[in-house]
Design a protein around this motif. Sequence first.
Motif, short mmCIF file in Angstrom:
data_model
loop_
_atom_site.label_atom_id
_atom_site.label_comp_id
_atom_site.label_asym_id
_atom_site.label_seq_id
_atom_site.Cartn_x
_atom_site.Cartn_y
_atom_site.Cartn_z
N SER A 434 0.81 -1.22 0.00
CA SER A 434 0.00 0.00 0.00
C SER A 434 0.84 1.27 0.00
CB SER A 434 -0.92 0.01 1.22
OG SER A 434 -0.14 0.11 2.43
N LYS A 435 2.16 1.13 0.25
CA LYS A 435 3.10 2.26 0.39
C LYS A 435 2.73 3.14 1.59
CE LYS A 435 5.51 0.97 -3.13
NZ LYS A 435 4.85 -0.32 -3.34
N GLU A 436 2.07 2.56 2.57
CA GLU A 436 1.78 3.27 3.82
C GLU A 436 3.06 3.36 4.64
OE1 GLU A 436 -0.77 2.64 7.97
OE2 GLU A 436 -0.83 1.15 6.35
N LEU A 437 3.34 4.55 5.17
CA LEU A 437 4.54 4.75 5.98
C LEU A 437 4.36 4.08 7.33
CD1 LEU A 437 7.31 6.12 6.35
CD2 LEU A 437 6.08 8.12 7.25
N LEU A 438 5.34 3.24 7.73
CA LEU A 438 5.28 2.53 9.01
C LEU A 438 6.08 3.26 10.08
CD1 LEU A 438 5.86 -1.08 7.62
CD2 LEU A 438 3.66 0.04 8.10
N HIS A 439 7.28 3.70 9.70
CA HIS A 439 8.12 4.38 10.68
C HIS A 439 9.30 5.03 9.95
CE1 HIS A 439 9.79 5.26 14.62
NE2 HIS A 439 10.97 4.92 14.15
N THR A 440 9.81 6.12 10.54
CA THR A 440 10.97 6.81 9.97
C THR A 440 11.98 7.10 11.07
OG1 THR A 440 9.64 7.88 8.27
CG2 THR A 440 11.79 8.85 8.73
N PHE A 441 13.24 6.73 10.82
CA PHE A 441 14.36 7.17 11.65
C PHE A 441 14.99 8.37 10.98
CE2 PHE A 441 14.28 2.56 12.62
CZ PHE A 441 14.19 2.62 14.00
N ARG A 442 15.34 9.38 11.79
CA ARG A 442 16.05 10.56 11.26
C ARG A 442 17.35 10.72 12.04
NH1 ARG A 442 12.34 13.34 8.11
NH2 ARG A 442 10.16 12.88 8.60
N THR A 443 18.44 10.79 11.33
CA THR A 443 19.74 10.92 11.96
C THR A 443 20.73 11.41 10.93
OG1 THR A 443 21.41 9.76 13.28
CG2 THR A 443 20.42 8.54 11.44
N LYS A 444 21.99 11.47 11.30
CA LYS A 444 23.05 11.79 10.34
C LYS A 444 23.95 10.58 10.25
CE LYS A 444 26.82 14.94 9.24
NZ LYS A 444 27.61 16.14 9.66
N PHE A 445 23.93 9.92 9.10
CA PHE A 445 24.75 8.74 8.92
C PHE A 445 26.20 9.16 8.68
CE2 PHE A 445 20.53 7.29 7.25
CZ PHE A 445 20.24 6.46 8.33
N THR A 446 27.10 8.59 9.46
CA THR A 446 28.52 8.98 9.39
C THR A 446 29.39 7.90 8.80
OG1 THR A 446 28.86 8.17 11.64
CG2 THR A 446 28.26 10.50 11.38
N GLN A 447 28.83 6.72 8.55
CA GLN A 447 29.59 5.60 7.98
C GLN A 447 28.71 4.90 6.95
OE1 GLN A 447 31.41 2.94 10.88
NE2 GLN A 447 31.30 4.54 12.47
N PRO A 448 29.33 4.15 6.04
CA PRO A 448 28.54 3.37 5.09
C PRO A 448 27.60 2.41 5.82
CG PRO A 448 30.83 3.43 4.40
CD PRO A 448 30.78 4.04 5.76
N LEU A 449 26.43 2.21 5.23
CA LEU A 449 25.39 1.37 5.83
C LEU A 449 25.27 0.05 5.07
CD1 LEU A 449 22.63 4.08 6.29
CD2 LEU A 449 23.95 3.02 8.13
N LEU A 450 25.08 -1.03 5.82
CA LEU A 450 24.84 -2.33 5.22
C LEU A 450 23.42 -2.76 5.54
CD1 LEU A 450 28.12 -4.18 6.23
CD2 LEU A 450 27.48 -3.45 3.93
N PRO A 451 22.66 -3.27 4.57
CA PRO A 451 21.36 -3.87 4.89
C PRO A 451 21.56 -5.01 5.88
CG PRO A 451 21.62 -3.58 2.52
CD PRO A 451 22.97 -3.33 3.12
N GLY A 452 20.73 -5.06 6.91
CA GLY A 452 20.87 -6.10 7.92
C GLY A 452 19.55 -6.82 8.15
N PHE A 453 19.66 -8.11 8.47
CA PHE A 453 18.47 -8.95 8.66
C PHE A 453 18.74 -9.92 9.80
CE2 PHE A 453 19.24 -7.82 4.29
CZ PHE A 453 18.06 -7.21 3.90
N MET A 454 17.76 -10.05 10.68
CA MET A 454 17.85 -11.02 11.76
C MET A 454 16.62 -11.92 11.68
SD MET A 454 19.20 -9.97 15.52
CE MET A 454 17.64 -9.95 16.36
N ILE A 455 16.81 -13.23 11.83
CA ILE A 455 15.72 -14.16 11.60
C ILE A 455 15.81 -15.32 12.60
CG2 ILE A 455 17.10 -15.29 9.81
CD1 ILE A 455 13.31 -15.06 9.74
N TRP A 456 14.66 -15.69 13.13
CA TRP A 456 14.58 -16.87 14.00
C TRP A 456 13.29 -17.62 13.68
CZ3 TRP A 456 11.36 -17.93 18.48
CH2 TRP A 456 11.74 -19.11 19.17
#
Length: 493
Positions: A434-456
Motif C-alpha cells: 500500500s506504500k503506507e509509511l510505518l516508521h521513519t528514523f532521522r539521523t546523520k549517517f557517518t559511515q557506510p550502511l549495510l542492509p541487515g536482517f535477523m531471523i529466528w
Amino acid sequence: MDEQRETLQRIVSTLANKNDEIHNFIDMLNHTIRNVQVNSSNAISELDEEFDGLYSILDEMKGSMSSTIQQEEARKIQALQDQLSQCSNALESSEELLELAAQSLDIKDPVEFLKAARQIKDRVTMASAFRISLKPKVSDSMTHLMVDFALERRMLQAVKFLPVPKAPEIDPAACLVADNCITVSWRMPEEDSRIDHFVLEYRKTNFDGLPRVKDEQRWEMIDYIKATEYMLSGLKFDTKYMNFRVQACNKAVAGEYSDPVTLETKAFVFSLDSTSSHLNLKVEDTYVEWDPTGGKGQEKIKGKENKSSGAPSPKRTSVSTRSSVRGSRDRFTGESYTVLGDTAVESGQHYWEVRAQKDCKSYSVGVTYRNLGKFDQLGRTNSSWCIHINNWLQTTFSAKHNNKTKTLDVPVPDRIGVYCDFDGGQLAFYNANSKELLHTFRTKFTQPLLPGFMIWCGGLTVSAGLQVPSAVKTLQRSENGLSGSTSSLNIIA
C-alpha cells in the motif's frame, strides 16, 4: 609536474575509452558483415522457394488446361465419327435404293412396274438418307480453349521486392524509467498505413552508449505491439543500463531495426553475504532461512558460492572481499541470528523490499554500520536501526535503535519496503503493497550502511534491484515539507 601527469592520465583514459569504442564498433561491423551474408543467402533461398512454388502452380495449371483441351478434342472427334458412321450407312442404303430404282425402269409389264415403283417410293420415304443432318454436329474450332496471359505477364513483369517499412525512431525524451517500469516511445519517420504491428527488443547491459556485440545478454522480444508506445513492468534493475530497439512490420515483412537507445536503470543491487551470517542461518543469494541444525551442509553451499562469484563491480563495495573490515569475525554468534548485505550504501537514495514466511516467529529488518559486533543484535546498538516483528505467542511490531524500542500501532504487512536516504539522514519503512509509511528514523549517517536482517524460526526473501517507488518519493517530499519532526516518527539517533 603533478598537473602534467594528471593531464596525461586524462588523455590516456580518453584514448583508452576511444579505443574501446572503436574495438566495439569493429566487432559490430564484422557482426553486420556476417549477418549480411547469412541474410542474403536466406533471401536467395526464399526467392528460389517462391519461384519454385510459382513454377509448380504454372505446371499444374498447364497440365489441367491441356487435359481439358484433350478431352474437348476427344469429344468432338467422337461426335464427328458417330455422324460419319451414320452418313456412311445412309449412303450405302441410298446407293442400293438407287440401283433398284434404275433396274425398275427396265420393267415392261405395267402391273409389275407399278408395283416396283410403289415399293421404291415407300422405301425412299423411309430412307435414312433423307432423315440425317448434313451439317456437322460440332465445329473444328478450339478458340474457346485459348488463353491470353498478357495481363498476367504484365503483372509478373511488374513483380518487385516487397515494400519494407522504414525503421522507427525511438524518442529518448518521451521514454520514462520509474517504479521498475520502462515506457518506450517511438514514431515512424513518415506515415505508413501498411504498418500492421511493431516488435520491441530489449536487453540488460552494464555498458553505456552503443550496444556491444560481445559479452552481452541476448535480446528479449515483445511482438505484435499495435501502438507506438509500450511499458515494460515488474523489471529487476540488476544492471546499470538497458538497450532498446524497435522494428515495424507490415503483413508480409519486417523492416530495419531502429537505432538502439540505451536507458539508465539505476537501482540498489545487493545479495546476502553468506560469510557474514550466523551458523544457524542458511543463506542463498537473496534468501535466508533459519537452520536449527547449526549450519550443517552450509559450508558446501557457501564454498560453491564463493568459488562461482565473480569480481565485484569497481563502484560496488563488496563486504565479502573486505576481510580487513571483518577482522577475525566470520559470523555472528550467540543469539545474534544476523546476516548482512554484501553491498554498502554510501550515498544517494535507495529502496529494497523484504517478504517473510507466514510461519516466521521473529525477524528484524534494517541497516547497520560495519562495526556491528558478533554478539550484537540489530537495533540494540547505536550503529544499527531496524523494525522488529515478533510472532511468538502474540504479535508485536516495533522500531528499534540504540536499545530503545517504540511500539508501532499498525498491522504487520506481508512485504516491507525499506527506504534509505543516506545524504538526507532518513531510514523509512513502508508497507510495500500500500506504500503506507510505518516508521521513519532521522539521523546523520557517518559511515557506510549495510542492509541487515535477523531471523529466528522462518525465512526471509529480499528483493533488490528496485527503484524508489514514486509513491514513496511523494510521501518523502511531503514528510520533508513538514515544519519540524513529529516525535511519533522518530527515535533519536
